[in-house]
Design an enzyme around this catalytic site. Sequence first.
Site, PDB file in Angstrom:
ATOM      1  N   ASP A 298      -1.364  18.046 -27.022  1.00  0.00           N
ATOM      2  CA  ASP A 298      -0.448  17.455 -27.998  1.00  0.00           C
ATOM      3  C   ASP A 298       0.764  16.769 -27.370  1.00  0.00           C
ATOM      4  O   ASP A 298       1.438  15.978 -28.035  1.00  0.00           O
ATOM      5  CB  ASP A 298       0.067  18.535 -28.962  1.00  0.00           C
TER       6      ASP A 298
ATOM      7  N   GLU B  75       0.595  28.946 -31.516  1.00  0.00           N
ATOM      8  CA  GLU B  75       1.369  27.726 -31.258  1.00  0.00           C
ATOM      9  C   GLU B  75       2.550  27.701 -32.225  1.00  0.00           C
ATOM     10  O   GLU B  75       2.377  27.543 -33.429  1.00  0.00           O
ATOM     11  CB  GLU B  75       0.509  26.479 -31.467  1.00  0.00           C
TER      12      GLU B  75
ATOM     13  N   ASP C 193      -4.124  22.817 -47.611  1.00  0.00           N
ATOM     14  CA  ASP C 193      -3.422  23.934 -46.979  1.00  0.00           C
ATOM     15  C   ASP C 193      -3.853  25.266 -47.583  1.00  0.00           C
ATOM     16  O   ASP C 193      -3.681  25.499 -48.783  1.00  0.00           O
ATOM     17  CB  ASP C 193      -1.910  23.743 -47.149  1.00  0.00           C
TER      18      ASP C 193
ATOM     19  N   LYS D 165       2.938  28.546 -36.889  1.00  0.00           N
ATOM     20  CA  LYS D 165       4.138  28.609 -37.731  1.00  0.00           C
ATOM     21  C   LYS D 165       3.913  28.028 -39.125  1.00  0.00           C
ATOM     22  O   LYS D 165       4.775  28.125 -39.990  1.00  0.00           O
ATOM     23  CB  LYS D 165       5.314  27.904 -37.050  1.00  0.00           C
ATOM     24  N   HIS D 166       2.732  27.442 -39.362  1.00  0.00           N
ATOM     25  CA  HIS D 166       2.452  26.827 -40.653  1.00  0.00           C
ATOM     26  C   HIS D 166       1.734  27.769 -41.610  1.00  0.00           C
ATOM     27  O   HIS D 166       1.304  27.340 -42.690  1.00  0.00           O
ATOM     28  CB  HIS D 166       1.640  25.542 -40.467  1.00  0.00           C
TER      29      HIS D 166
ATOM     30  N   ARG E 248      -6.508  30.998 -29.236  1.00  0.00           N
ATOM     31  CA  ARG E 248      -5.299  30.199 -29.350  1.00  0.00           C
ATOM     32  C   ARG E 248      -5.201  29.780 -30.813  1.00  0.00           C
ATOM     33  O   ARG E 248      -6.124  29.158 -31.353  1.00  0.00           O
ATOM     34  CB  ARG E 248      -5.368  28.972 -28.438  1.00  0.00           C
TER      35      ARG E 248
ATOM     36  N   TRP F  57     -10.344  19.352 -37.473  1.00  0.00           N
ATOM     37  CA  TRP F  57     -10.598  18.978 -38.868  1.00  0.00           C
ATOM     38  C   TRP F  57     -11.830  19.707 -39.390  1.00  0.00           C
ATOM     39  O   TRP F  57     -12.886  19.113 -39.624  1.00  0.00           O
ATOM     40  CB  TRP F  57     -10.786  17.458 -38.989  1.00  0.00           C
TER      41      TRP F  57
ATOM     42  N   ARG G 223      -5.436  12.632 -24.027  1.00  0.00           N
ATOM     43  CA  ARG G 223      -6.746  13.296 -24.100  1.00  0.00           C
ATOM     44  C   ARG G 223      -7.826  12.467 -23.425  1.00  0.00           C
ATOM     45  O   ARG G 223      -8.976  12.421 -23.867  1.00  0.00           O
ATOM     46  CB  ARG G 223      -7.113  13.567 -25.556  1.00  0.00           C
TER      47      ARG G 223
ATOM     48  N   ASP H  40      -3.863  27.568 -33.545  1.00  0.00           N
ATOM     49  CA  ASP H  40      -3.220  26.278 -33.761  1.00  0.00           C
ATOM     50  C   ASP H  40      -2.257  26.363 -34.943  1.00  0.00           C
ATOM     51  O   ASP H  40      -2.538  27.013 -35.954  1.00  0.00           O
ATOM     52  CB  ASP H  40      -4.290  25.218 -34.030  1.00  0.00           C
TER      53      ASP H  40
END
Length: 548
Positions: free
Chosen positions: A325, A261, A206, A240-241, A235, A101, A372, A237
């Site tokens: 995740d 990812e 976004d 695909k978004h 990496r 965040w 976690r 995160d």
Amino acid sequence: MAFLTWLTVALIGLIRPTTAAQAADWASRSIYQVVTDRYALPNGSTTAPCNLNNYCGGTWNAIIDNLDYIQNMGFTALQISPVDKNMPQDTDSGYAYHGYWPVDKYSVNENFGTVADLKNLSDALHARDMYLLVDVVINDMAYAIPGKGPATGTGQLGPGAVTDFSQFTPFNQAEYYHPLCNITNWGNATNYQGCWFSTQYVALPDLDTESEAVIAMSGDWIKSLVANYSIDGLRIDAAKHVDEAFLPLFVQAAGVWAFGEVDSATAPEVCAYSNLTGLESYSVYYSMIQAFTAGNMTGLSQMLNAVQELCENAPSLQNFAENQDQTRFASYTDDMALAQNALTFVMMADGIPKVYQGQEQHTKGGATPDNRSPLWTTGYNTQAPLYNLTATLNAIRNHAINLDGRWVTQPSLELYLDNSTMAMSKGPQDVQTLTVYSNQGTQGGSWQLFVPNAYPPNSQVTEILTCTNIYSDSIGHLNVSMNAGVPHVYFPTYNLEGSGLCGRSLKTGWINNSTTSNSVKSSASQSTAVRWPTVMVGVALLMSACLL
């Protein structure tokens, strides 16, 4: 402007040899993943409690103090949580202990330490010839949605909601973001790439990654992050978004290899991104879970074939059985033999192995945040069965690569398959590993498996998990004694010297420097090694590409 973006992507394709070299370098590595807040405490406590929705006190300095635990398993790279400053508020979803965040991309998360601490971690890893892999968030920023109180995120954004973008660095204007909308169709790329990932409790505005300004600002940020902390890989995160054209531009700006990812169970969807960035091998992950918890070994075989056919840079895909995740393997099944098989697959299959903290301790954990939990409560048990198995598998993998880099680049060959058993051969003849997987579990009976064309006729090979020597027969078949569902890993006996396994000495100055249950001798004084050159792996990868 869109034409310029796609032209840049095309030009990046022309300089892929640089990227290929980075991919080759990573292909010889193995990765241990930590959640920074949950790996180790500065005071060394192994009993401190942890509220899983809160910060629990893990720091970069505490990771430095506990690197022996990781390196003695043979790992040559470490993945840590996102490092940038996150929103400070408590919410109905907890605090930002995980690092996902962000509010300020140019400042560090002071809960984990200082700028100097992060640099020290990078230096400590490099002194051990280990790589630093940093998780990064590229698709959104974050803020707590006011609700019951001004410091808590308990509310829901609705139509017409106003966001104060000035609180973010560097993306501090509304023009850098997509308009507010909810993701309603996870199968529609336009929807999940153009709308906000979250509008409840924690809003995730976004970023408009189609924007030339956002592309340039993201490139400037990641270039500085990599340079400031000598980062070796990323990496990405939620890859695909973001807009597909954004990814290769971002990776090129970073100047290091990256693993995106793309959470999907289908090879075509995952592999569609393989020409844009490296990848976590999610489609293989889902098939692997089915193979070792639901008895579908055939499905795993089919997925491996599909990935080999569809994905570029297959030797640089990341294999994993757990991450921050997903449900932990031990929560699917208590069966230790199945856990051993899943771990062996991650370590010995085509690709780069990645082990998530606690997997080596057979830690349980369901959905987030239960997956976690802190590692320190395990006491860092170096006698745990999966800890020793990890060290042994890393040792043989590193040894094979050190002897011949083609072990990485040559695709595995399936020699036997039924719905409970699979035998895979990997690497050139002198360093060939034969791995036999079973999903029968600890209740599996004793039986003889004849693996055809396993090794040259009358070859002596060593099963490295038990240090048992056997011979192939006069036509090269191998008779494997299956029992209680455990995996088997074979290697040519005459080439074990230098591996540190089964009574052999450990050759220093090579990439492998681990402690195993099979009498590898290692200590902190041995942990600093000369970096093993990856030229052989790089040349082999490039030769393979030229043959395609």
